[in-house]
Design a protein around this motif. Structure first.
Motif, PDB file in Angstrom:
ATOM      1  N   PHE A   1      49.436  35.906 -26.288  1.00 17.40           N
ATOM      2  CA  PHE A   1      48.314  36.527 -25.851  1.00 17.40           C
ATOM      3  C   PHE A   1      47.443  35.207 -25.541  1.00 17.40           C
ATOM      4  O   PHE A   1      46.488  35.369 -24.588  1.00 17.40           O
ATOM      5  CB  PHE A   1      47.559  37.321 -26.953  1.00 17.40           C
ATOM      6  N   GLY A   2      47.180  34.448 -26.459  1.00 25.94           N
ATOM      7  CA  GLY A   2      46.475  33.243 -26.107  1.00 25.94           C
ATOM      8  C   GLY A   2      46.725  32.252 -24.982  1.00 25.94           C
ATOM      9  O   GLY A   2      45.929  31.812 -24.173  1.00 25.94           O
ATOM     10  N   ILE A   3      48.217  32.116 -24.597  1.00 24.81           N
ATOM     11  CA  ILE A   3      48.392  31.487 -23.502  1.00 24.81           C
ATOM     12  C   ILE A   3      48.254  32.340 -22.366  1.00 24.81           C
ATOM     13  O   ILE A   3      47.753  31.527 -21.439  1.00 24.81           O
ATOM     14  CB  ILE A   3      50.055  31.111 -23.665  1.00 24.81           C
ATOM     15  N   SER A   4      48.322  33.534 -22.215  1.00 24.85           N
ATOM     16  CA  SER A   4      47.933  34.366 -20.983  1.00 24.85           C
ATOM     17  C   SER A   4      46.260  34.134 -21.051  1.00 24.85           C
ATOM     18  O   SER A   4      45.908  33.856 -19.893  1.00 24.85           O
ATOM     19  CB  SER A   4      48.020  35.810 -21.185  1.00 24.85           C
ATOM     20  N   MET A   5      45.603  34.158 -21.975  1.00 24.31           N
ATOM     21  CA  MET A   5      44.251  33.884 -21.823  1.00 24.31           C
ATOM     22  C   MET A   5      43.660  32.628 -21.567  1.00 24.31           C
ATOM     23  O   MET A   5      42.911  32.276 -20.428  1.00 24.31           O
ATOM     24  CB  MET A   5      43.418  34.065 -23.485  1.00 24.31           C
ATOM     25  N   ARG A   6      44.530  31.501 -21.818  1.00 25.78           N
ATOM     26  CA  ARG A   6      44.062  30.259 -21.372  1.00 25.78           C
ATOM     27  C   ARG A   6      44.465  30.179 -19.903  1.00 25.78           C
ATOM     28  O   ARG A   6      43.851  29.553 -19.143  1.00 25.78           O
ATOM     29  CB  ARG A   6      44.939  29.217 -22.372  1.00 25.78           C
ATOM     30  N   GLU A   7      45.599  30.645 -19.579  1.00 25.67           N
ATOM     31  CA  GLU A   7      46.077  30.689 -18.093  1.00 25.67           C
ATOM     32  C   GLU A   7      44.926  31.022 -16.857  1.00 25.67           C
ATOM     33  O   GLU A   7      44.612  30.521 -16.059  1.00 25.67           O
ATOM     34  CB  GLU A   7      47.426  31.212 -17.910  1.00 25.67           C
ATOM     35  N   ALA A   8      44.577  32.460 -17.591  1.00 31.14           N
ATOM     36  CA  ALA A   8      43.562  32.948 -16.614  1.00 31.14           C
ATOM     37  C   ALA A   8      42.132  32.443 -16.730  1.00 31.14           C
ATOM     38  O   ALA A   8      41.660  32.009 -15.419  1.00 31.14           O
ATOM     39  CB  ALA A   8      43.163  34.407 -17.188  1.00 31.14           C
ATOM     40  N   ILE A   9      41.801  31.816 -17.604  1.00 36.34           N
ATOM     41  CA  ILE A   9      40.371  31.017 -17.764  1.00 36.34           C
ATOM     42  C   ILE A   9      40.783  29.841 -16.783  1.00 36.34           C
ATOM     43  O   ILE A   9      39.739  29.226 -16.049  1.00 36.34           O
ATOM     44  CB  ILE A   9      40.031  30.739 -19.281  1.00 36.34           C
ATOM     45  N   ASP A  10      41.840  29.071 -17.088  1.00 38.81           N
ATOM     46  CA  ASP A  10      41.904  27.820 -16.475  1.00 38.81           C
ATOM     47  C   ASP A  10      42.128  28.067 -14.951  1.00 38.81           C
ATOM     48  O   ASP A  10      41.638  27.505 -13.879  1.00 38.81           O
ATOM     49  CB  ASP A  10      43.146  27.177 -16.865  1.00 38.81           C
ATOM     50  N   LEU A  11      42.725  29.194 -14.428  1.00 40.03           N
ATOM     51  CA  LEU A  11      42.826  29.624 -13.175  1.00 40.03           C
ATOM     52  C   LEU A  11      41.282  29.942 -12.274  1.00 40.03           C
ATOM     53  O   LEU A  11      41.045  29.360 -11.483  1.00 40.03           O
ATOM     54  CB  LEU A  11      43.643  30.837 -12.986  1.00 40.03           C
ATOM     55  N   VAL A  12      40.524  30.543 -13.077  1.00 42.25           N
ATOM     56  CA  VAL A  12      39.324  30.761 -12.715  1.00 42.25           C
ATOM     57  C   VAL A  12      38.300  29.610 -12.494  1.00 42.25           C
ATOM     58  O   VAL A  12      37.761  29.211 -11.363  1.00 42.25           O
ATOM     59  CB  VAL A  12      38.266  31.832 -13.578  1.00 42.25           C
ATOM     60  N   VAL A  13      38.262  28.600 -13.510  1.00 46.14           N
ATOM     61  CA  VAL A  13      37.698  27.484 -13.640  1.00 46.14           C
ATOM     62  C   VAL A  13      38.108  26.261 -12.496  1.00 46.14           C
ATOM     63  O   VAL A  13      37.377  25.780 -11.867  1.00 46.14           O
ATOM     64  CB  VAL A  13      37.747  26.788 -15.013  1.00 46.14           C
ATOM     65  N   ASP A  14      39.354  26.393 -12.177  1.00 48.90           N
ATOM     66  CA  ASP A  14      39.860  25.648 -11.468  1.00 48.90           C
ATOM     67  C   ASP A  14      39.505  26.058  -9.936  1.00 48.90           C
ATOM     68  O   ASP A  14      39.036  25.188  -8.963  1.00 48.90           O
ATOM     69  CB  ASP A  14      41.738  25.889 -11.434  1.00 48.90           C
ATOM     70  N   GLN A  15      39.660  27.356  -9.587  1.00 43.21           N
ATOM     71  CA  GLN A  15      39.051  27.877  -8.218  1.00 43.21           C
ATOM     72  C   GLN A  15      37.632  27.539  -8.100  1.00 43.21           C
ATOM     73  O   GLN A  15      37.368  27.225  -7.124  1.00 43.21           O
ATOM     74  CB  GLN A  15      39.067  29.376  -8.389  1.00 43.21           C
ATOM     75  N   ARG A  16      36.666  27.946  -9.027  1.00 42.06           N
ATOM     76  CA  ARG A  16      35.153  27.350  -9.110  1.00 42.06           C
ATOM     77  C   ARG A  16      35.106  26.049  -8.787  1.00 42.06           C
ATOM     78  O   ARG A  16      34.072  25.442  -8.037  1.00 42.06           O
ATOM     79  CB  ARG A  16      34.570  27.863 -10.549  1.00 42.06           C
ATOM     80  N   ASN A  17      36.007  24.877  -9.482  1.00 43.02           N
ATOM     81  CA  ASN A  17      35.318  23.448  -9.272  1.00 43.02           C
ATOM     82  C   ASN A  17      36.064  23.381  -8.047  1.00 43.02           C
ATOM     83  O   ASN A  17      35.570  22.375  -7.492  1.00 43.02           O
ATOM     84  CB  ASN A  17      36.646  23.095 -10.463  1.00 43.02           C
ATOM     85  N   ARG A  18      37.264  23.825  -7.465  1.00 46.50           N
ATOM     86  CA  ARG A  18      37.691  23.352  -6.042  1.00 46.50           C
ATOM     87  C   ARG A  18      36.547  23.866  -5.246  1.00 46.50           C
ATOM     88  O   ARG A  18      36.404  23.200  -4.087  1.00 46.50           O
ATOM     89  CB  ARG A  18      38.888  24.013  -5.718  1.00 46.50           C
ATOM     90  N   ALA A  19      35.838  25.037  -5.372  1.00 49.40           N
ATOM     91  CA  ALA A  19      34.687  25.245  -4.464  1.00 49.40           C
ATOM     92  C   ALA A  19      33.383  24.562  -4.494  1.00 49.40           C
ATOM     93  O   ALA A  19      32.210  25.149  -4.390  1.00 49.40           O
ATOM     94  CB  ALA A  19      34.475  26.772  -4.546  1.00 49.40           C
ATOM     95  N   GLY A  20      33.320  23.838  -5.462  1.00 55.56           N
ATOM     96  CA  GLY A  20      32.289  22.709  -5.606  1.00 55.56           C
ATOM     97  C   GLY A  20      31.611  23.008  -7.091  1.00 55.56           C
ATOM     98  O   GLY A  20      30.366  22.424  -7.185  1.00 55.56           O
ATOM     99  N   GLY A  21      32.079  23.913  -7.640  1.00 53.83           N
ATOM    100  CA  GLY A  21      31.593  23.948  -9.113  1.00 53.83           C
ATOM    101  C   GLY A  21      30.595  24.896  -9.410  1.00 53.83           C
ATOM    102  O   GLY A  21      30.295  25.656  -8.251  1.00 53.83           O
ATOM    103  N   LEU A  22      29.649  24.716 -10.366  1.00 54.63           N
ATOM    104  CA  LEU A  22      28.361  25.624 -10.529  1.00 54.63           C
ATOM    105  C   LEU A  22      27.209  24.674 -10.519  1.00 54.63           C
ATOM    106  O   LEU A  22      27.038  23.701 -11.106  1.00 54.63           O
ATOM    107  CB  LEU A  22      28.721  26.500 -11.797  1.00 54.63           C
ATOM    108  N   LEU A  23      26.373  25.370  -9.468  1.00 53.07           N
ATOM    109  CA  LEU A  23      25.108  24.548  -9.684  1.00 53.07           C
ATOM    110  C   LEU A  23      25.039  23.066  -9.390  1.00 53.07           C
ATOM    111  O   LEU A  23      24.364  22.272 -10.009  1.00 53.07           O
ATOM    112  CB  LEU A  23      24.274  24.647 -11.007  1.00 53.07           C
ATOM    113  N   GLY A  24      26.208  22.772  -8.638  1.00 54.39           N
ATOM    114  CA  GLY A  24      26.512  21.605  -8.106  1.00 54.39           C
ATOM    115  C   GLY A  24      27.420  20.690  -9.339  1.00 54.39           C
ATOM    116  O   GLY A  24      27.256  19.329  -9.227  1.00 54.39           O
ATOM    117  N   ARG A  25      27.296  21.162 -10.384  1.00 49.19           N
ATOM    118  CA  ARG A  25      27.997  20.518 -11.533  1.00 49.19           C
ATOM    119  C   ARG A  25      29.399  21.092 -11.846  1.00 49.19           C
ATOM    120  O   ARG A  25      29.730  22.331 -11.580  1.00 49.19           O
ATOM    121  CB  ARG A  25      27.148  20.698 -12.687  1.00 49.19           C
ATOM    122  N   ARG A  26      30.378  20.047 -12.200  1.00 52.12           N
ATOM    123  CA  ARG A  26      31.706  20.537 -12.534  1.00 52.12           C
ATOM    124  C   ARG A  26      31.689  21.311 -13.760  1.00 52.12           C
ATOM    125  O   ARG A  26      30.821  21.225 -14.875  1.00 52.12           O
ATOM    126  CB  ARG A  26      32.438  19.198 -12.815  1.00 52.12           C
TER     127      ARG A  26
END
Lengths: 376, 291
Positions: A45-70
């Motif tokens: 369960f933990g590994i699935s959780m980590r995979e999904a969170i990393d995926l979201v964060v990765d997508q957002r960071n590639r699109a420029g992060g949040l409020l101009g910050r990583r």
């Protein structure tokens, strides 16, 4: 000042240099804490959780992060232990100065983390924890991604009453702990309104392997169907033994059997079983779900599971809240989470006054070893 | 219904009895309570499963044999690597028994590393179509396990009575010094005792795995129950271990059906405490007193 002093007292001399460091780093990245069982029995369960969170964060960071910050995710491994979840939460709040915390997976670990994060005034979104009491302690800082257990039971009761109206008398088998007992009590309570009755109440202890006695007693009580409130390992054994003793009853299961290992362990005996689940490719619909399943498949080359979905939604809620708040500060982020209203991968998602999602539970039926939509 | 409950109890009783035999044999030969016996069972179970993965065509008796061999080797390895050295150094018995607990934890963690922490499914080794027995439909696994278990125990009796190694084991169990004076190789006989005890547990592991699952922690609670069964029969007695195991399995199953499924463990343990209060020697004590 008091926070600093308390932090120093709690964290000890080793953390002396930490606050200065944290201030320097917080300027360039928004920090999100993630605490889950990345090792131990619940590691899947933990590994699935980590995979999904990393995926979201990765997508957002590639699109420029949040409020101009990583965005930077700090992962902490609680190994499924509440005391560890509490320690990690304390570290997230005081040393790492995170904006909010995602996790943990199990209810006990999530509760332990919630107590710390409430003290520290950091918003928390639990991933898979379903225990009702997590959001019923007047804690304004806790939210959850999963459908809480009582809502899940009530949804299952509604499903049975609407789709299988001939099933009114039930043999009920459950694991003798908070999870099983909670499931039984809620089923009796919600079932009463629908005219359901219980012909046999059978229990077993965690780790038991022989359920033939319980199944024999349930069969002897001549119910219309059987409810099994188990986790997947015991649940799979129950299915196999039900076939051996030729129980001949429709079996309804809890969300505890939703992990894919259940079908793997039960094999052919799983055919026909119906259970509640938090996410299934069979019941997922809409563009969000399609995009999510494709993203998981592309990033990790595996099918998306329930924990992926819960963690993906939680991480999305977190990022969107920071955007809406136009701030990574804890109080505005918390207030923005409360205003969540979006199409999650599990359907339209809002928070009620307790911090629980207003999702409707998915119900699946196993046909030829695969999940199909039981509501269809 | 009575028949199927009885066969079920007998099958699980055979599993307890096979592990309990190991407890009693090792206890007799070395005075050690071997708390890693449940883990030896788990290693047998996992090895049998691994054999099926590698060669799915293997017939059930070969899988059983693989499990027995693995269990035997594991137990001998424990004896040679740890317990024998500890005994030679004159370490107090209590410390050696503590070492067996350590060995058990080591095995559990090692198994998790090798086989992972998820339960693993055994293939249906003995078919799934119920057999008609006295008007009741009985799963064939249960019959096979009961039969194989009873056969193994009978074989063990013959081995102990009619082979040189078996007789040497009995002699060492009764009086190690006298046996050594008579030319019995003490070290080798003790290793053989661990080997045979391990084989019994390994067989139990394959049986339990095929009935339920293989699981890295499966040895803990089952090992504990087998220890209770050995005590019930009279710790250190071969016949006692068999009787205790079978009886414990039957009591557990029947009390689950007729008393309460939630408290079936409690019923078994209550019986044990009562028995120890009134019959400290176990069931075998009852038999000896009767004579």
């Amino acid at each position: 000042m008091t926070t600093t002093r308390r932090t120093l007292l709690l964290a000890g001399a080793g953390a002396l240099a930490a606050p200065a460091l944290a201030v320097a780093q917080s300027r360039d990245a928004i920090r999100i804490g993630a605490v889950g069982p990345y090792s131990g029995n619940a590691a899947a369960f933990g590994i699935s959780m980590r995979e999904a969170i990393d995926l979201v964060v990765d997508q957002r960071n590639r699109a420029g992060g949040l409020l101009g910050r990583r965005i930077e995710v700090m992962h902490g491994d609680d190994a499924g232990r509440p005391e560890e979840a509490a320690n990690i939460s304390r570290r997230f709040a005081s040393r790492d100065r995170v904006s909010l915390v995602l996790g943990s997976v199990s209810s006990p670990a999530s509760l332990a983390a919630a107590q710390v994060l409430r003290d520290e005034e950091v918003a928390q979104i639990t991933i898979s924890a379903t225990a009702q009491r997590i959001t019923r302690q007047g804690n304004p800082w806790v939210f959850r991604s999963a459908v809480p257990d009582r809502k899940l039971v009530s949804d299952l009761v509604d499903f049975i009453a609407e789709k299988h109206p001939t099933h009114r008398r039930f043999g009920f088998l459950y694991v003798n702990d908070d999870f099983g007992k909670g499931g039984f009590d809620s089923f009796v309570e919600f079932g009463r309104a629908r005219g359901f009755s219980i012909t046999a109440e059978e229990r077993y202890s965690r780790g038991d392997i022989d359920f033939t006695a319980q199944l024999t007693r349930i069969r002897a009580s001549q119910p219309d169907a059987m409810i099994d409130w188990s986790r997947y390992a015991e649940g799979a054994l129950i299915l196999r033994q039900a076939r051996q003793v030729q129980l001949g009853l429709q079996i309804y299961g809890s969300d505890g059997v939703a992990p894919p290992a259940y079908l793997e362990l039960a094999g052919e005996a799983a055919n026909g079983v119906i259970y509640a689940t938090h996410f299934s490719p069979a019941t997922a619909s809409g563009a969000e779900a399609e995009r999510f399943m494709a993203a998981i498949r592309q990033a990790y080359n595996k099918p998306a599971d329930m924990t992926h979905a819960q963690a993906f939604d939680a991480a999305t809620i977190a990022c969107d809240a920071i955007l809406r708040a136009r701030s990574a500060d804890r109080q505005p982020v918390r207030d923005a989470i409360r205003q969540t209203d979006f199409n999650s991968v599990r359907g339209p998602f809002r928070y009620d006054q307790f911090g629980d999602p207003t999702l409707v539970t998915h119900v699946v039926r196993i046909v030829n070893g695969r999940e199909t939509n039981a509501r269809a | 219904m009575l028949t199927s409950i009885f066969v079920g109890g007998l099958a699980i009783g055979c599993v307890y009895a096979l592990i309990a035999l190991g407890f009693s044999m090792i206890m007799r030969a070395t005075s050690i309570i071997h708390f890693a016996q449940g883990e030896v069972m788990m290693i047998g179970s996992m090895s049998g499963l691994t054999a099926v993965w590698l060669a799915p065509f293997l017939p059930a008796p070969v899988v059983l044999l693989v499990g027995m061999t693995a269990g035997g080797l594991a137990a001998v390895a424990m004896e040679l690597a740890a317990y024998r050295t500890l005994r030679r150094r004159g370490v107090p018995l209590m410390n050696i028994i503590t070492a067996t607990v350590g060995m058990s934890i080591l095995c559990i963690n090692g198994a998790r590393l090798i086989w992972g922490s998820e339960p693993l499914r055994y293939p249906d080794l003995f078919g799934v179509e119920p057999v008609l027995l006295g008007g009741a439909r009985v799963p064939p696994q249960l019959l096979w396990i009961a039969a194989a278990g009873l056969l193994l125990m009978a074989g063990l009796q013959l081995f102990l009575k009619h082979t040189r190694t078996g007789i040497a084991m009995q002699a060492v169990a009764q009086d190690p010094d006298a046996a050594q004076l008579m030319g019995v190789n003490l070290t080798r006989t003790m290793a053989a005792t661990f080997g045979i005890a391990g084989m019994m547990a390994g067989a139990a592991g394959v049986m339990l795995g095929s009935l339920f699952f293989s699981f890295f922690e499966m040895g803990f609670i089952t090992g504990l129950k087998a220890f209770v069964a050995a005590t019930l029969g009279g710790l250190g007695s071969i016949v006692g271990a068999i009787l205790g195991g079978l009886l414990f399995g039957l009591i557990e199953t029947f009390s689950a059906v007729y008393v309460s499924s939630a408290y079936k463990d409690a019923v078994g343990m209550l019986l044990l405490i009562l028995l120890l209060l009134f019959l400290p020697q176990g069931l075998v004590g009852l038999w000896r007193r009767g004579r």
